[in-house]
Design an enzyme around this catalytic site. Structure first.
Site, PDB file in Angstrom:
ATOM      1  N   LYS A 121      52.247 114.336  28.280  1.00 27.20           N
ATOM      2  CA  LYS A 121      53.115 113.832  29.357  1.00 27.20           C
ATOM      3  C   LYS A 121      53.841 112.560  28.900  1.00 27.20           C
ATOM      4  CE  LYS A 121      52.226 116.980  32.459  1.00 27.20           C
ATOM      5  NZ  LYS A 121      53.220 118.036  32.693  1.00 27.20           N
ATOM      6  N   TYR A 179      46.182 115.999  26.776  1.00 25.22           N
ATOM      7  CA  TYR A 179      47.035 116.388  27.909  1.00 25.22           C
ATOM      8  C   TYR A 179      47.916 115.217  28.334  1.00 25.22           C
ATOM      9  CZ  TYR A 179      48.434 116.993  32.768  1.00 25.22           C
ATOM     10  OH  TYR A 179      49.160 117.019  33.935  1.00 25.22           O
ATOM     11  N   SER A 185      52.748 112.788  35.458  1.00 24.20           N
ATOM     12  CA  SER A 185      51.438 112.606  36.092  1.00 24.20           C
ATOM     13  C   SER A 185      51.056 111.139  36.067  1.00 24.20           C
ATOM     14  CB  SER A 185      50.417 113.410  35.292  1.00 24.20           C
ATOM     15  OG  SER A 185      49.096 113.028  35.628  1.00 24.20           O
TER      16      SER A 185
HETATM   17  P1  NAD Z   1      49.686 125.536  37.293  1.00 27.74           P
HETATM   18  O1  NAD Z   1      48.885 125.856  36.090  1.00 27.74           O
HETATM   19  O2  NAD Z   1      49.289 126.153  38.595  1.00 27.74           O
HETATM   20  O3  NAD Z   1      51.225 125.897  37.037  1.00 27.74           O
HETATM   21  C1  NAD Z   1      51.824 125.837  35.771  1.00 27.74           C
HETATM   22  C2  NAD Z   1      52.528 127.158  35.534  1.00 27.74           C
HETATM   23  O4  NAD Z   1      53.163 127.122  34.260  1.00 27.74           O
HETATM   24  C3  NAD Z   1      51.568 128.342  35.537  1.00 27.74           C
HETATM   25  O5  NAD Z   1      52.039 129.314  36.441  1.00 27.74           O
HETATM   26  C4  NAD Z   1      51.625 128.840  34.088  1.00 27.74           C
HETATM   27  O6  NAD Z   1      51.460 130.257  34.024  1.00 27.74           O
HETATM   28  C5  NAD Z   1      52.993 128.380  33.646  1.00 27.74           C
HETATM   29  N1  NAD Z   1      53.135 128.181  32.193  1.00 27.74           N
HETATM   30  C6  NAD Z   1      52.346 127.422  31.386  1.00 27.74           C
HETATM   31  N2  NAD Z   1      52.793 127.472  30.123  1.00 27.74           N
HETATM   32  C7  NAD Z   1      53.905 128.275  30.124  1.00 27.74           C
HETATM   33  C8  NAD Z   1      54.811 128.700  29.126  1.00 27.74           C
HETATM   34  N3  NAD Z   1      54.671 128.343  27.836  1.00 27.74           N
HETATM   35  N4  NAD Z   1      55.835 129.506  29.486  1.00 27.74           N
HETATM   36  C9  NAD Z   1      55.974 129.893  30.782  1.00 27.74           C
HETATM   37  N5  NAD Z   1      55.153 129.530  31.756  1.00 27.74           N
HETATM   38  C10 NAD Z   1      54.114 128.727  31.439  1.00 27.74           C
HETATM   39  O7  NAD Z   1      49.738 123.946  37.430  1.00 27.74           O
HETATM   40  P2  NAD Z   1      50.285 123.020  38.599  1.00 27.74           P
HETATM   41  O8  NAD Z   1      49.124 122.305  39.185  1.00 27.74           O
HETATM   42  O9  NAD Z   1      51.206 123.742  39.461  1.00 27.74           O
HETATM   43  O10 NAD Z   1      51.057 121.936  37.720  1.00 27.74           O
HETATM   44  C11 NAD Z   1      52.443 122.026  37.482  1.00 27.74           C
HETATM   45  C12 NAD Z   1      52.869 120.885  36.604  1.00 27.74           C
HETATM   46  O11 NAD Z   1      52.494 119.655  37.226  1.00 27.74           O
HETATM   47  C13 NAD Z   1      52.208 120.866  35.222  1.00 27.74           C
HETATM   48  O12 NAD Z   1      53.161 120.435  34.283  1.00 27.74           O
HETATM   49  C14 NAD Z   1      51.105 119.841  35.373  1.00 27.74           C
HETATM   50  O13 NAD Z   1      50.782 119.237  34.145  1.00 27.74           O
HETATM   51  C15 NAD Z   1      51.750 118.854  36.326  1.00 27.74           C
HETATM   52  N6  NAD Z   1      50.767 118.070  37.078  1.00 27.74           N
HETATM   53  C16 NAD Z   1      49.800 118.699  37.803  1.00 27.74           C
HETATM   54  C17 NAD Z   1      48.832 117.949  38.468  1.00 27.74           C
HETATM   55  C18 NAD Z   1      47.735 118.620  39.246  1.00 27.74           C
HETATM   56  O14 NAD Z   1      46.707 117.981  39.494  1.00 27.74           O
HETATM   57  N7  NAD Z   1      47.874 119.870  39.681  1.00 27.74           N
HETATM   58  C19 NAD Z   1      48.872 116.537  38.411  1.00 27.74           C
HETATM   59  C20 NAD Z   1      49.882 115.932  37.678  1.00 27.74           C
HETATM   60  C21 NAD Z   1      50.836 116.711  37.016  1.00 27.74           C
HETATM   61  N1  UFG Z   2      35.008 114.977  40.939  1.00 29.06           N
HETATM   62  C1  UFG Z   2      33.685 115.214  41.245  1.00 29.06           C
HETATM   63  N2  UFG Z   2      33.213 116.480  41.066  1.00 29.06           N
HETATM   64  C2  UFG Z   2      33.981 117.517  40.610  1.00 29.06           C
HETATM   65  C3  UFG Z   2      35.343 117.257  40.294  1.00 29.06           C
HETATM   66  C4  UFG Z   2      35.817 115.965  40.462  1.00 29.06           C
HETATM   67  O1  UFG Z   2      32.962 114.316  41.654  1.00 29.06           O
HETATM   68  O2  UFG Z   2      33.485 118.635  40.454  1.00 29.06           O
HETATM   69  C5  UFG Z   2      35.551 113.616  41.143  1.00 29.06           C
HETATM   70  C6  UFG Z   2      36.090 112.992  39.870  1.00 29.06           C
HETATM   71  O3  UFG Z   2      35.064 112.337  39.188  1.00 29.06           O
HETATM   72  C7  UFG Z   2      37.154 112.057  40.430  1.00 29.06           C
HETATM   73  C8  UFG Z   2      37.665 112.783  41.685  1.00 29.06           C
HETATM   74  O4  UFG Z   2      36.639 113.711  42.032  1.00 29.06           O
HETATM   75  O5  UFG Z   2      36.567 110.854  40.824  1.00 29.06           O
HETATM   76  C9  UFG Z   2      38.954 113.534  41.454  1.00 29.06           C
HETATM   77  O6  UFG Z   2      38.805 114.360  40.301  1.00 29.06           O
HETATM   78  P1  UFG Z   2      39.896 115.453  39.888  1.00 29.06           P
HETATM   79  O7  UFG Z   2      39.404 116.118  38.662  1.00 29.06           O
HETATM   80  O8  UFG Z   2      40.233 116.297  41.062  1.00 29.06           O
HETATM   81  O9  UFG Z   2      41.186 114.559  39.610  1.00 29.06           O
HETATM   82  P2  UFG Z   2      41.431 113.431  38.519  1.00 29.06           P
HETATM   83  O10 UFG Z   2      41.912 112.237  39.279  1.00 29.06           O
HETATM   84  O11 UFG Z   2      40.309 113.255  37.610  1.00 29.06           O
HETATM   85  O12 UFG Z   2      42.581 114.119  37.661  1.00 29.06           O
HETATM   86  C10 UFG Z   2      43.887 114.210  38.178  1.00 29.06           C
HETATM   87  C11 UFG Z   2      44.637 115.414  37.617  1.00 29.06           C
HETATM   88  C12 UFG Z   2      44.903 115.256  36.153  1.00 29.06           C
HETATM   89  C13 UFG Z   2      45.476 113.917  35.843  1.00 29.06           C
HETATM   90  C14 UFG Z   2      44.602 112.831  36.409  1.00 29.06           C
HETATM   91  C15 UFG Z   2      45.109 111.445  36.152  1.00 29.06           C
HETATM   92  O13 UFG Z   2      43.912 116.597  37.823  1.00 29.06           O
HETATM   93  O14 UFG Z   2      45.848 116.230  35.769  1.00 29.06           O
HETATM   94  O15 UFG Z   2      44.517 113.035  37.823  1.00 29.06           O
HETATM   95  O16 UFG Z   2      46.066 111.080  37.053  1.00 29.06           O
HETATM   96  F1  UFG Z   2      45.560 113.765  34.499  1.00 29.06           F
END
Ligand code: NAD
Ligand code: UFG
Length: 338
Positions: A152, A148, A124
């Protein structure tokens, strides 16, 4: 390639499963459903037109993880499984360290035992911590401000150390802000409870599940005062995983490499609200409230390394991100069936 997709029932994993199948690979899902619904699986079969092998268990169970990889035939693993809520991670840090590191340990041991070498990891932009440098290149130092994010940073380090022994070949993919959904509207993001992230919150307001959006801060040093993020369509992100897998296969001499997956452009919160209103035809009423602790003014990628080395770049626009999110949200106002 036969590819184990951990967390394959989740948001990004499910979209990647569809693209893996489209690229001629064979995705196998392993997910505990701690944060997803098993009802995504028939939809994945519908979209891919194939049967998707899936296994429901906690990947921290080292015996089960090893038994699955021991079935043989796996060429690679894409590791999405993990807990991902930044705020929650400060309340239950041990759960985050245990889950996110524990799944990675069990996988690495099972891969080693059964001779599976290639691993694509979900990292991330959070690993860049509190930096004012934008756009963010991969060379920035990594650190974090919350549990969190530390999971990572730590997982990246563990994977680098293991890759250095030759036991694994690793792609570290640093995602910026994934949004959007498959254009069919059949799969999308389905957060449980109150959404932490902007896009699912906006779309739940638009569909009438929530009353108003809170905009966290309008006094940032940005053009309209609201914070800038690098929103990337989940379909572009999924394509980045297919490209990284191909890179690992084509470059067996590269033990580990990190790539940003972003667009390189920042969009403000209010620009996103306006784009979503235009795309959905629905109003998204909002209130401006104070800043959210820990938020940065501007986060966007320097995506040039992924373009040069993976031949990948994000092509979908903010308008497509909003249109596809809306198609998913309006067709599935309560998300996946329980
Ligand atoms: P998500 O929660 O939709 O998907 C993660 C999946 O992992 C879920 O289906 C959950 O049930 C499964 N899981 C969690 N722990 C487990 C375990 N111990 N055993 C088996 N399954 C397990 O999240 P996502 O948005 O699809 O994110 C996927 C990956 O990408 C994560 O590692 C997350 O940290 C990373 N990531 C997500 C974002 C974002 O904003 N969505 C940003 C940066 C990184
Ligand atoms: N925001 C609002 N209102 C809300 C939710 C978010 O104004 O209800 C704003 C936040 O303040 C931010 C922007 O919208 O300025 C995006 O917020 P998100 O929560 O959607 O995303 P972030 O950038 O804060 O977080 C994302 C991922 C995290 C990761 C982080 C750092 O969700 O997993 O980027 O890269 F850790």
């Amino acid at each position: 390639m036969r590819v184990l997709v951990t967390g394959g029932a989740g948001y990004i994993g499910s979209h990647t499963v569809v693209q893996l199948a489209a690229a001629g690979h064979e995705p196998v899902v392993a997910d505990s459903h701690v944060n997803s619904r098993a009802s995504v699986l028939p939809r994945l079969e519908e979209l891919t037109g194939t049967r998707i092998e899936s296994h429901s268990f906690d990947l921290r169970d080292a015996d089960k993880t090893s038994a699955l990889l021991g079935e043989g035939g796996f060429d690679a693993v894409i590791h999405f499984a993990g807990l991902k809520a930044v705020g929650e991670s400060s309340q239950i840090p041990l759960e985050y360290y245990d889950n996110n590191l524990g799944t990675t340990f069990a996988l690495l041991r099972a891969m080693d035992r059964h001779g599976v070498c290639r691993l694509v990891f979900s990292s991330s932009a959070t690993v860049y911590g509190e930096t004012d440098t934008v756009p963010m290149p991969e060379e920035l130092e990594t650190r974090s401000t919350n549990p969190y994010g530390w999971t990572k940073v730590m997982q990246e380090q563990i994977l680098r150390d293991v890759a250095a022994t030759g036991a694994a070949q690793v792609a570290l993919l640093r995602y910026f802000n994934p949004v959007g959904a498959h254009p069919s509207g059949r799969i999308g993001e389905d957060p449980q409870g109150v959404p932490n992230n902007l896009m699912p919150f906006i779309s739940q307001v638009a569909v009438g599940r929530r009353e108003r959006l809170q905009v966290f801060g309008d006094d940032y040093p940005t053009p309209d005062g609201t914070a800038l993020r690098d929103y990337i369509h989940v379909e572009d992100l999924a394509a980045g995983h297919v490209a990284a897998l191909q890179y690992l296969q084509d470059h067996p001499d590269v033990p580990v490499r990190e790539w940003n997956l972003g667009t390189g452009h920042g969009t403000s919160v209010l620009e996103m609200v306006a784009a979503f209103e235009a795309g959905s035809g629905r109003a998204v009423p909002y209130d401006i409230v104070g800043r959210r602790a820990g938020d940065l003014a501007a986060v966007y990628a320097d995506p040039s390394r992924a373009e040069a080395e993976l031949g990948w770049r994000a092509t979908r626009t903010i308008e497509q991100m909003c249109a596809d999110t809306w198609r998913w949200q309006s067709a599935n106002p309560q998300g996946y069936p329980a």
